[in-house]
Design a protein around this motif. Structure first.
Motif, PDB file in Angstrom:
ATOM      1  N   GLN A  33       0.907  -1.374  -0.162  1.00 54.16           N
ATOM      2  CA  GLN A  33       0.071   0.124   0.011  1.00 54.16           C
ATOM      3  C   GLN A  33       0.840   1.237  -0.172  1.00 54.16           C
ATOM      4  N   TYR A  34       0.348   2.176  -0.736  1.00 54.27           N
ATOM      5  CA  TYR A  34       0.971   3.543  -0.479  1.00 54.27           C
ATOM      6  C   TYR A  34       0.487   4.393   0.396  1.00 54.27           C
ATOM      7  N   ASP A  35       1.244   4.456   1.491  1.00 53.75           N
ATOM      8  CA  ASP A  35       0.500   4.924   2.820  1.00 53.75           C
ATOM      9  C   ASP A  35       0.968   6.492   3.109  1.00 53.75           C
ATOM     10  N   ALA A  36       0.061   7.135   3.806  1.00 54.34           N
ATOM     11  CA  ALA A  36       0.594   8.310   4.311  1.00 54.34           C
ATOM     12  C   ALA A  36       1.220   8.130   5.870  1.00 54.34           C
ATOM     13  N   VAL A  37       2.123   8.568   5.827  1.00 51.20           N
ATOM     14  CA  VAL A  37       3.053   8.599   7.269  1.00 51.20           C
ATOM     15  C   VAL A  37       3.357  10.130   7.578  1.00 51.20           C
ATOM     16  N   VAL A  38       3.064  10.339   8.897  1.00 56.61           N
ATOM     17  CA  VAL A  38       3.083  11.547   9.421  1.00 56.61           C
ATOM     18  C   VAL A  38       3.946  11.872  10.629  1.00 56.61           C
ATOM     19  N   ALA A  39       4.457  13.003  11.068  1.00 58.49           N
ATOM     20  CA  ALA A  39       5.186  13.448  12.171  1.00 58.49           C
ATOM     21  C   ALA A  39       4.759  14.737  12.552  1.00 58.49           C
ATOM     22  N   ARG A  67      -5.758   6.078  -4.200  1.00 59.94           N
ATOM     23  CA  ARG A  67      -5.853   4.395  -4.530  1.00 59.94           C
ATOM     24  C   ARG A  67      -4.803   4.264  -5.778  1.00 59.94           C
ATOM     25  N   ASN A  68      -3.588   4.018  -5.344  1.00 61.09           N
ATOM     26  CA  ASN A  68      -2.532   3.994  -6.336  1.00 61.09           C
ATOM     27  C   ASN A  68      -2.711   2.720  -7.312  1.00 61.09           C
ATOM     28  N   PRO A  69      -2.822   3.006  -8.608  1.00 62.00           N
ATOM     29  CA  PRO A  69      -3.243   1.964  -9.621  1.00 62.00           C
ATOM     30  C   PRO A  69      -2.268   1.239 -10.268  1.00 62.00           C
ATOM     31  N   HIS A 115      -1.974  -3.232  -3.547  1.00 62.16           N
ATOM     32  CA  HIS A 115      -3.439  -3.602  -3.352  1.00 62.16           C
ATOM     33  C   HIS A 115      -4.366  -3.152  -4.684  1.00 62.16           C
ATOM     34  N   TRP A 116      -4.201  -1.793  -5.021  1.00 63.31           N
ATOM     35  CA  TRP A 116      -5.142  -1.219  -6.085  1.00 63.31           C
ATOM     36  C   TRP A 116      -4.996  -1.655  -7.483  1.00 63.31           C
ATOM     37  N   SER A 117      -3.689  -2.217  -7.481  1.00 62.65           N
ATOM     38  CA  SER A 117      -3.298  -2.625  -9.012  1.00 62.65           C
ATOM     39  C   SER A 117      -3.785  -4.072  -9.430  1.00 62.65           C
ATOM     40  N   ASP A 118      -4.589  -4.793  -8.540  1.00 60.67           N
ATOM     41  CA  ASP A 118      -5.062  -5.832  -8.861  1.00 60.67           C
ATOM     42  C   ASP A 118      -6.239  -5.840  -9.625  1.00 60.67           C
ATOM     43  N   PRO A 119      -6.452  -6.391 -10.714  1.00 60.74           N
ATOM     44  CA  PRO A 119      -7.416  -6.452 -11.571  1.00 60.74           C
ATOM     45  C   PRO A 119      -8.640  -6.308 -11.359  1.00 60.74           C
TER      46      PRO A 119
END
Length: 448
Positions: free
Chosen positions: A357-363, A401-403, A407-411
């Motif tokens: 997954q292409y996540d958002a990380v924060v500090a 949702r990174n295509p 995860h989101w690249s699954d057909p």
């Protein structure tokens, strides 16, 4: 990147270019807790508690409470362009949404990276930057009315390399390094990526990035001479090149010396504004907003990097509750621990590591420049986003949702990827000082 208090090397380069297999998600191990979490830090009263931290530092939190879901998110009903009719929704990456008060009324804006008909990605070229506006987050969302500026052009397109013919002495709309060009390998080349729209001191600005297939790759600023629809011209400091110095990196087809810092963003507070560049650089804008100071050797945010530090993208600063939040997009990569359990971590690419997954990380920090805390997972699959506050004071984040990988690249999921999505956020209060995707149980403490 406006404050909520002032009124409102694989990474994205190859992702936007459409590289990689769409089937990798099928090989991923199932999400799992990767290590024993430390004790949760409870907030008191009406605030949710902080999520338990995962150790060692750099592990990714994959629990479903941090995913955008039907109960906490939705896809914006953006007005369709002719190119969008077949799909039924706008194809968008790097979604940006914000709310500003203009002439006493709320105005919501949306933009992002889009593609042209016939291409599966925003590469090797696209046709510039589109803007949508609305009086409500729920819509209706209409394309910005650009018909009075360019009657024959597609509605909503506020800037494009196509507009190079509008250059005049003393007024540059498209710099030479931003124009389309051609080569034998890709044919037509050049594209605008990751735009953001800002209303600062009564003027509309767009900060965006010329993508990997451009003559020079890097960030630039556009200044409106009218309303949100433009017309826009290029800031003086970008007539010759993108912001900052050339750096190493990028795919092999980028010419030597052409690659600069991408994913430019803007943070404003009071009468001052700063440029934020991936993944750790910043600079203050001149008072006239025509360039940055300094223009080279830019200062760095004081961060606590992972070890080893992966490639990060989409740096963004947001202020809330008197604290500064520094966002990054990071790939959560899945692998197998020696005991056979699943490991999810913000690791660099490596053998046995699969993009999940292409996540958002924060500090968080007390000061804009830092020092910033250790990062945490704020949203699963919500990377390359921005945080904003709606007109009612509610906190939101964008997602797309990174295509291209994970995860989101699954057909089976691809039709629901590359969207203009927003998800509610929760703040853990002045003691917890964390922002997360809104959880189902909201992690509330029982005391008080």
């Amino acid at each position: 990147m406006t404050s909520s208090e002032n009124g409102s090397h694989l990474a994205r380069r190859s992702l936007l270019a459409g590289a990689g297999s769409l089937g990798v998600a099928a090989a991923l191990p199932a999400p799992a807790a990767q290590a024993a979490p430390s004790k949760a830090v409870p907030s008191r009263g009406r605030y949710p508690s902080n999520r338990p931290g995962l150790t060692p530092y750099g592990l990714a939190d994959t629990r479903l409470d941090l995913w955008p879901r039907k109960d906490n998110s939705f896809v914006l009903p953006l007005e369709l362009r002719p190119r969008d009719k077949e799909r039924g929704q706008v194809w968008m990456r790097d979604t940006y949404v914000n709310c500003f008060v203009v002439d006493g009324h709320p105005l919501y804006v949306a933009t992002g990276t889009t593609r042209v008909p016939g291409l599966e990605a925003a590469a090797p070229w696209n046709d510039g930057i589109f803007v949508w506006v609305s009086r409500s987050l729920r819509g209706p969302w209409k394309l910005a009315d650009t018909t009075g500026i360019r009657p024959g052009a597609e509605k909503g397109k506020v800037w494009s390399p196509e507009f190079a013919g509008e250059n005049r002495p003393g007024r540059t709309v498209v710099a030479p390094w931003q124009k389309y060009w051609h080569d034998d390998r890709f044919g037509k080349r050049g594209q605008a990526w990751a735009p953001e729209l800002h209303h600062f001191r009564g003027t509309w600005y767009i900060v965006a990035c010329m993508g990997d297939h451009s003559r020079n790759v890097g960030s630039f600023l556009l200044v409106s001479e009218g309303g949100v629809e433009g017309p826009y011209r290029l800031a003086e400091g970008n007539r010759e090149k993108p912001f900052g110095d050339p750096v190493s990196g990028g795919p092999d087809f980028i010419e030597p010396g052409a690659y600069h810092h991408i994913d430019g963003s803007l943070y404003s507070e009071g009468d001052d504004a700063w440029l934020v560049l991936h993944n750790d650089l910043y600079a203050k804008f001149r008072d006239d907003m025509e360039d940055i100071v300094p223009t080279t050797n830019l200062p760095k945010f004081q961060q606590q990097p992972y070890s080893p530090e992966p490639y990060l993208e989409g740096a963004y600063v947001f202020k809330h509750g008197g604290k500064y939040y520094l966002l990054h997009a990071a790939w959560n990569r899945a692998s197998i621990n020696p005991d056979g359990s699943t490991r999810h971590a913000y690791d660099p690419p490596g053998s046995g590591r699969v993009q999940y997954q292409y996540d958002a990380v924060v500090a968080v920090s007390d000061r804009f420049e830092g020092p910033y805390s250790k990062r945490w997972t704020a949203g699963v699959g919500a990377g390359h986003n921005n945080f904003f506050v709606d007109h009612d004071g509610h906190l939101w984040a964008t997602f797309f949702r990174n295509p291209n990988f994970g995860h989101w690249s699954d057909p089976s999921r691809l039709a629901d990827a590359a969207v203009a999505g927003v998800v509610r956020l929760e703040w853990t209060g002045p003691r917890g000082n964390r922002l997360y995707v809104e959880r189902r149980d909201r992690g509330r403490a029982s005391s008080d």
